[in-house]
Design a protein around this motif. Structure first.
Motif, PDB file in Angstrom:
ATOM      1  N   LEU A 287       0.758  -1.064  -0.048  1.00  0.00           N
ATOM      2  CA  LEU A 287       0.008  -0.180   0.050  1.00  0.00           C
ATOM      3  C   LEU A 287       0.817   1.295  -0.072  1.00  0.00           C
ATOM      4  O   LEU A 287       0.434   2.142  -0.663  1.00  0.00           O
ATOM      5  CB  LEU A 287      -0.913   0.198   1.303  1.00  0.00           C
ATOM      6  N   ILE A 288       1.985   1.108   0.983  1.00  0.00           N
ATOM      7  CA  ILE A 288       2.902   2.335   0.921  1.00  0.00           C
ATOM      8  C   ILE A 288       3.584   2.538  -0.462  1.00  0.00           C
ATOM      9  O   ILE A 288       3.368   3.739  -0.997  1.00  0.00           O
ATOM     10  CB  ILE A 288       3.953   2.098   2.009  1.00  0.00           C
ATOM     11  N   ILE A 289       3.874   1.322  -1.210  1.00  0.00           N
ATOM     12  CA  ILE A 289       4.457   1.634  -2.138  1.00  0.00           C
ATOM     13  C   ILE A 289       3.564   2.163  -3.643  1.00  0.00           C
ATOM     14  O   ILE A 289       3.716   2.961  -4.323  1.00  0.00           O
ATOM     15  CB  ILE A 289       5.360   0.276  -2.738  1.00  0.00           C
TER      16      ILE A 289
ATOM     17  N   LEU B  73       6.099   5.092  -4.422  1.00  0.00           N
ATOM     18  CA  LEU B  73       7.483   4.936  -4.245  1.00  0.00           C
ATOM     19  C   LEU B  73       8.205   3.949  -4.975  1.00  0.00           C
ATOM     20  O   LEU B  73       7.438   2.681  -5.316  1.00  0.00           O
ATOM     21  CB  LEU B  73       7.633   4.850  -2.399  1.00  0.00           C
ATOM     22  N   ASN B  74       9.581   4.076  -4.929  1.00  0.00           N
ATOM     23  CA  ASN B  74      10.322   2.882  -5.676  1.00  0.00           C
ATOM     24  C   ASN B  74      10.563   1.968  -4.586  1.00  0.00           C
ATOM     25  O   ASN B  74      10.527   2.041  -3.512  1.00  0.00           O
ATOM     26  CB  ASN B  74      11.636   3.502  -5.841  1.00  0.00           C
ATOM     27  N   SER B  75      10.156   0.698  -5.065  1.00  0.00           N
ATOM     28  CA  SER B  75       9.963  -0.427  -3.791  1.00  0.00           C
ATOM     29  C   SER B  75      11.306  -0.785  -3.236  1.00  0.00           C
ATOM     30  O   SER B  75      11.048  -1.143  -2.038  1.00  0.00           O
ATOM     31  CB  SER B  75       9.788  -1.568  -4.993  1.00  0.00           C
TER      32      SER B  75
ATOM     33  N   ILE C  63      13.839  -0.559   1.866  1.00  0.00           N
ATOM     34  CA  ILE C  63      14.748  -0.396   2.762  1.00  0.00           C
ATOM     35  C   ILE C  63      14.355   0.318   3.902  1.00  0.00           C
ATOM     36  O   ILE C  63      14.589  -0.033   5.319  1.00  0.00           O
ATOM     37  CB  ILE C  63      16.069   0.450   2.220  1.00  0.00           C
ATOM     38  N   GLY C  64      13.560   1.449   3.798  1.00  0.00           N
ATOM     39  CA  GLY C  64      12.918   1.830   4.949  1.00  0.00           C
ATOM     40  C   GLY C  64      12.054   0.920   5.892  1.00  0.00           C
ATOM     41  O   GLY C  64      12.400   1.036   6.993  1.00  0.00           O
ATOM     42  N   MET C  65      11.169   0.243   5.418  1.00  0.00           N
ATOM     43  CA  MET C  65      10.362  -0.834   6.187  1.00  0.00           C
ATOM     44  C   MET C  65      11.085  -1.757   6.727  1.00  0.00           C
ATOM     45  O   MET C  65      10.624  -2.215   7.975  1.00  0.00           O
ATOM     46  CB  MET C  65       9.046  -1.221   5.213  1.00  0.00           C
TER      47      MET C  65
END
Lengths: 333, 492
Positions: free
Chosen positions: A120-122, A127-129, A134-136
């Motif tokens: 959902l975030i991506i 966003l770039n996956s 990396i953040g997640m």
């Protein structure tokens, strides 16, 4: 059209050619031969079982990761999702005395949710996956540390040990799960609408949208599935160790991507077969096993195995380079 | 004396002769206009003259030396492409001097020196920006002028080629540009000016060359000809190409109604499409035709306005809805947005209608094979079998597969966006015939977007002209070519 010639009337052979699987299968066979010749211990049943037990985990994650690579994306948080779900299951079983089976089921659902959050975030924030996961992975790893303060959870009920440590006949139990995952994923990819849409999206996301495919829905679905499979690998590893640890899944993101690429799944999307990722995982596991069996200095092991993995990944592009050279020669004369 | 002389240039693309033994030369101190319809070969010619393409036949001589043998000679040609190709996240000064041959020590870039060196150039071109501003933040007009400044930074160029430099310029900036071009001319450089805008050509240039279908068809001094002559040369009234393909079964039933639709690249567009009709959309590249149709599909946003198709209020912003309810768009960018390149013909077709191919164990391979074979037979796709990867088919055959796929979705409205782009003449006629059949026999409405004037007049029942995102005219198919052309270049 030189690809005309290479086409056979046998659809199975065609399918194998298309996914580059025969070549990679041959590489696996050669590796097994070399391993059994160079080390007398390789074919030992206990050694084989340990190799297969290892490859079951990398294989499972690799098969999941290959789904994402097929749509041109990837998930670097698979390892942290696995360890977090392992920790959650450990807490439910040990601290709260839940029924182990219920705890495992809830952990799997947590994995599914974590995957869905990634997706959902991506998709929603565009966003770039790679960057997003990396953040997640930091987020999931951080929650992990908050929950455990870095300590392992021991005292996992012994009734679930066989999921990780046990064998069915001679076959390690995790490998059975791995094969089950592969069969389900292959069914999705080859037999369902979703599978066709995966390849369509990987070929051209724009074309897929113009065709009326709900691209974002499929993407979220795949991230969720990847989260679920990561959770499965995580709790099986807990069962294998008999304890929940934050270190579980440390190498899984990179190994899963390497397995897929060795297995002929293109990073750019649309090309490849998830079964290739399992073969890739087998190759990586055999390399790591051989390094141990051949008595490579323990400090050198990581460097050697990394180097051999890079070579293995290059097989596909090397054959491509050779093919281009040949084509150029034919044309220039 | 000629600074650049090309003789007998022939450039072939698969299935197309893009340039057919073209002779052209440029003289110092002269502004040479090149004009032709889209696809006439102008861009290909420029690419051959700047060393991007190597022609199959012919020679390019710069200052009397063979440039195809000595590629360095192409450095004498400063080329400003039509699309802006600056680096948005670098400063104006950096963009001007990249790759920094003359800035300080080897391998080092002196930012201050770059900015100081940029000032006189910015003043010369009257670009109202600071050297340290990022290019993405300056106006499109300034970017366009900056591109020209960049191309002429090295003063040893001898030919300046401008490919449609005024498309994104305001009238005032166009005048600035013209002054600069005249200055450059007075420095005894040769200028090549490619444009669709006839007034500008007549205001600026000394000589004109007209291209049509890959051939140079006319050359003249500008003082001896007028606008109607140029249009005549450009469009060419061949009697043998008079066959028309418009639908003969247009009904009175309004199939699609678009009211005051506004989006990013189009404003207040309204039109109606009748069942059985082929409605042409004419306009220059960038007039907003594709964007309009993609917005109706739901691929691009709509700010205001409504769409009704077949009595149904259209849900905007959802391509899945549009495709399911019968609005199918066949994109111009066939390779990027149309085909799924590494999948087979079969998979390319079936992906649109998988619901219909369901069986107990997933997708029925038997039904899928039948469907693919049916499309191959019906639309006469030339291929050994349905398993061939679609990327290996010719453009025309790819287009037929995509049309076949669209028809299996049972569309009500079918949009063809430049359906014959990159397709050879023979296959073009096949595609036209196909559109006519679909409109007449299936009772659907067809929208044809085309930049080729001949094509749109041959195939359409009515023609709508767009200019700069606005509807500027509606013409019957019998309208004069000149009349439509004036509308789409904003003269009418």
């Amino acid at each position: 059209m030189n690809n005309e010639k290479s086409r056979s009337s046998n659809p199975i052979i065609n399918a194998l050619r298309k996914s580059n699987m025969t070549a990679i299968g041959a590489v696996l066979v050669v590796m097994i031969l070399i391993a059994s010749v160079t080390s007398p211990y390789f074919l030992d049943i206990y050694n084989l079982q340990s190799v297969i037990r290892d490859l079951a985990f990398v294989g499972m994650i690799g098969v999941a990761q290959s789904l994402l690579l097929l749509i041109g994306e990837l998930d670097l948080s698979v390892g942290k999702i696995a360890s977090l779900c392992g920790i959650l299951s450990g807490m439910m079983m040990v601290y709260y005395h839940w029924n182990p089976w219920l705890a495992l089921l809830v952990s799997l659902i947590c994995g599914l949710i974590f995957g869905a959050i990634n997706g959902l975030i991506i998709t929603r924030l565009r966003l770039n996956s790679m960057v997003a996961t990396i953040g997640m992975q930091g987020v999931y790893g951080g929650i992990n540390l908050v929950l455990t303060k870095g300590k392992a959870i021991t005292g996992i009920p012994e009734e679930i040990y066989f999921l990780g440590k046990g064998n069915v006949g001679p076959i390690p139990a995790p490998f059975i799960f791995c094969i089950a995952v592969l069969i389900i994923v292959l069914f999705i990819v080859k037999k369902t609408k979703t599978g066709r849409y995966i390849y369509a999206i990987g070929n051209s996301r724009e074309a897929a949208r113009i065709l009326g495919i709900n691209v974002d829905k499929i993407r979220v679905l795949i991230y969720s599935l990847v989260g679920l499979i990561s959770a499965l690998a995580g709790i099986l590893y807990v069962a294998r160790l008999g304890s929940s640890q934050s270190a579980i899944g440390e190498n899984w993101p990179m190994n899963s991507i390497a397995s897929s690429v060795i297995g002929g799944v293109a990073l750019t999307g649309g090309i490849g077969n998830p079964a290739g990722a399992l073969i890739g995982a087998a190759i990586i596991s055999i390399i790591q096993n051989m390094i141990v069996l051949l008595g490579v200095n323990v400090y050198w092991q990581s460097a050697v195995s990394g180097f051999v993995v890079v070579i293995a990944i290059s097989f596909g592009s090397i054959s491509e380079i050779l093919r281009e050279r040949k084509a150029r020669k034919v044309k220039v004369g | 004396m000629k600074v650049l002389e090309a003789t007998g240039i022939t450039k072939l693309f698969p299935g197309v002769v893009a340039l057919d033994s073209v002779d052209i030369s440029f003289e110092p101190g002269q502004i040479h206009a090149i004009i032709g319809e889209n696809g006439a070969g102008k861009s290909t010619l420029i690419k051959c003259l700047t060393g991007v393409y190597v022609p199959e036949e012919g020679s390019v001589e710069i200052n009397g030396q063979d440039a195809l043998k000595n590629k360095e000679l192409f450095d004498k040609i400063a080329y400003v492409p039509q699309e802006i190709d600056l680096f948005g996240y670098m400063s104006v000064a950096e963009n001007l001097f990249i790759p920094y041959e003359k800035s300080g020590f080897k391998g080092m870039v002196n930012q201050k020196a770059l900015e100081e060196a940029a000032r006189p150039l910015l003043a010369k071109f009257q670009i109202p920006v600071e050297p340290d501003e990022l290019v993405k933040d300056i106006s499109v007009s300034s970017q366009q002028l900056l591109q020209i400044a960049r191309a002429t930074v090295h003063e040893d160029y001898e030919v300046l080629m401008l490919d449609e430099p005024t498309t994104s310029l305001t009238t005032k900036d166009t005048q600035i540009l013209f002054d600069i071009v005249r200055q450059i001319k007075s420095q005894n450089k040769a200028v090549v000016f490619i444009s669709h805008k006839l007034e500008e050509i007549f205001a600026l240039s000394d000589v004109i060359t007209v291209f049509r279908n890959g051939k140079k068809v006319a050359y003249s001094e500008i003082g001896q000809v007028d606008i109607p002559w140029v249009i005549r040369q450009m469009t060419g009234r061949e009697v043998d190409q008079n066959q028309v393909f418009c639908s003969e079964k247009v009904t009175d039933e309004v199939l699609m109604e678009v009211n005051d639709l506004t989006g990013e690249r189009f404003t207040d567009v309204s039109f109606q499409l009748k069942r059985g009709e082929i409605l042409g959309f004419s306009g220059l590249v960038g007039a907003g035709r594709s964007e309009l149709m993609q917005a109706i599909l739901g691929y691009l946003p709509v700010y205001k306005g409504t769409v009704r198709i077949d009595g149904e209020n259209w849900k905007l912003g959802d391509p899945t809805f549009s495709v399911k309810h019968g609005y199918i768009y066949l994109p111009e960018e066939r390779k990027k947005q149309g085909i799924l390149p590494v999948l087979s013909i079969r998979e390319n077709i079936s992906v649109a209608v998988l619901d219909r191919l369901a069986s107990a164990t997933g997708i029925s391979r038997k039904k899928e094979d039948e469907l693919a074979q049916n499309v191959i037979d019906t639309y006469d796709v030339k291929t050994p079998d349905a398993e061939k990867e679609i990327q290996f088919l010719s453009g025309g055959n790819q287009q037929k597969v995509i049309i076949g796929r669209a028809m299996t979705c049972e569309p009500k409205v079918l949009v063809f966006d430049e359906p014959t782009k990159g397709i050879d003449v023979g296959t073009k006629a096949e595609i036209y015939r196909l559109m006519k059949e679909l409109a007449e026999q299936k009772g659907i409405g067809i929208i044809l977007i085309s930049s080729e004037m001949d094509e749109i007049r041959k195939c359409s029942n009515r023609i709508i002209a767009l200019y700069d995102g606005r509807k500027v005219g509606e013409f019957p198919a019998t309208a004069d070519k000149e009349e439509i052309l004036s509308a789409i270049i904003g003269v009418g």
